[in-house]
Design an enzyme around this catalytic site. Sequence first.
Site, PDB file in Angstrom:
ATOM      1  N   CYS A  89       0.370 -12.521 -12.811  1.00  0.00           N
ATOM      2  CA  CYS A  89       0.046 -11.175 -13.281  1.00  0.00           C
ATOM      3  C   CYS A  89       1.212 -10.687 -14.128  1.00  0.00           C
ATOM      4  O   CYS A  89       2.240 -10.270 -13.588  1.00  0.00           O
ATOM      5  CB  CYS A  89      -0.223 -10.228 -12.115  1.00  0.00           C
ATOM      6  N   GLY A  90       1.042 -10.736 -15.437  1.00  0.00           N
ATOM      7  CA  GLY A  90       2.133 -10.359 -16.331  1.00  0.00           C
ATOM      8  C   GLY A  90       2.436  -8.875 -16.310  1.00  0.00           C
ATOM      9  O   GLY A  90       3.603  -8.467 -16.241  1.00  0.00           O
ATOM     10  N   HIS A  91       1.390  -8.036 -16.365  1.00  0.00           N
ATOM     11  CA  HIS A  91       1.658  -6.597 -16.359  1.00  0.00           C
ATOM     12  C   HIS A  91       2.246  -6.182 -15.014  1.00  0.00           C
ATOM     13  O   HIS A  91       3.091  -5.288 -14.943  1.00  0.00           O
ATOM     14  CB  HIS A  91       0.384  -5.807 -16.679  1.00  0.00           C
ATOM     15  N   ASP A 252      -9.152  -5.840 -18.331  1.00  0.00           N
ATOM     16  CA  ASP A 252      -7.736  -5.491 -18.442  1.00  0.00           C
ATOM     17  C   ASP A 252      -7.577  -4.378 -19.464  1.00  0.00           C
ATOM     18  O   ASP A 252      -7.968  -4.511 -20.624  1.00  0.00           O
ATOM     19  CB  ASP A 252      -6.935  -6.725 -18.864  1.00  0.00           C
ATOM     20  N   GLY A 257      -0.749  -9.449 -19.719  1.00  0.00           N
ATOM     21  CA  GLY A 257       0.557 -10.079 -19.805  1.00  0.00           C
ATOM     22  C   GLY A 257       0.498 -11.587 -19.828  1.00  0.00           C
ATOM     23  O   GLY A 257       0.930 -12.235 -20.795  1.00  0.00           O
TER      24      GLY A 257
END
Length: 335
Positions: A89-91, A252, A257
């Site tokens: 999970c980038g964000h 999203d 991300g």
Amino acid sequence: MWEIETFDYHAAGEPFRIVPTLPFLIPGNTAAERRENAMAGDANKLRQLLVNEPRGHAEMYGGFVVPPNDAGAHFGALFWHREGFSTACGHGTMALGAWAVRSGLVRAPDDGETDVVIDVPSGRVTARVSMVGGKVAQVAFHNVPSYVVARDVEIKTPDFGHLRVDLAWSGALYASLPAAAAGLEVTPSNLAKVVAAGHQVRAGLANHAILDEQADSRIEGVFGTIFHEPMAHSGAGLRQRNVNVFADGQVDRSPSGSGTAARVALLSDAGQLPDGELLEHYSIIDSRFAARVVDRVAGPRGGLVVEVSGRAFPVGEGKFTLDADDELGMGFLLR
């Protein structure tokens, strides 16, 4: 009765609910092992409690803070959404970096950069927090190595015909295709069609032979489908808009991300984004991340270390409870 303290953030519009302290232990020696064990029992119940209405909503995302794999990281994290636990999970990594510095868990100077190292199920990631005047100005995370899995994979969908998608791994597996190929535009007015197309692309790839051929045990199937379109741009680098439909139809709000890292891997492989040049990546709500290749990894698959930068902000703090007499207990999802 549970009492769960949370710190809610958003990164480029996508929510992220942080649970710094769990009322139970999740067994395992690594974040990957803890994710496997979290899919059942109290951890999964807590995920449902915080995602479901009336405490959450169908598009909620969040993470449990857990011990690191070893002393090389500040802490570990398990990412969750309404379908289950994701590998990346980038964000959320951006939000965790900002939270770690703002909370004092990781000390940072008033001006300059501080690395927050986090063990996640897909590997070890770093959130580089930039401080200006004692405030978090930006967070840039260095993702696990990303690479192209397959090109031009043909699938058949009920409503959008035959489509060809590219697959890239960036902590999770993403399918990527031009929005125009499905007759779509990346706009909020097209949201229902975008979600339908995302469902159908994921279903079309569910049992595809290309996934059986992968030697990477981390690839569990397609996590998200990214529909992208070009944007007018002059000078070096690229500018694109995208929407990522992930899990069981979540959309999203951010440019995604880890999805952005997957796009960079594909664009670099195609010779469209030289190392160091920026991809300006915009979301369906017009929020922005910027990404670039910062390193290359040797090995049979190779891989690119992609830096994705953006901003993450706190939006609230809460204490959620579960009363034994509550007949709606674990909550519900109406959508």
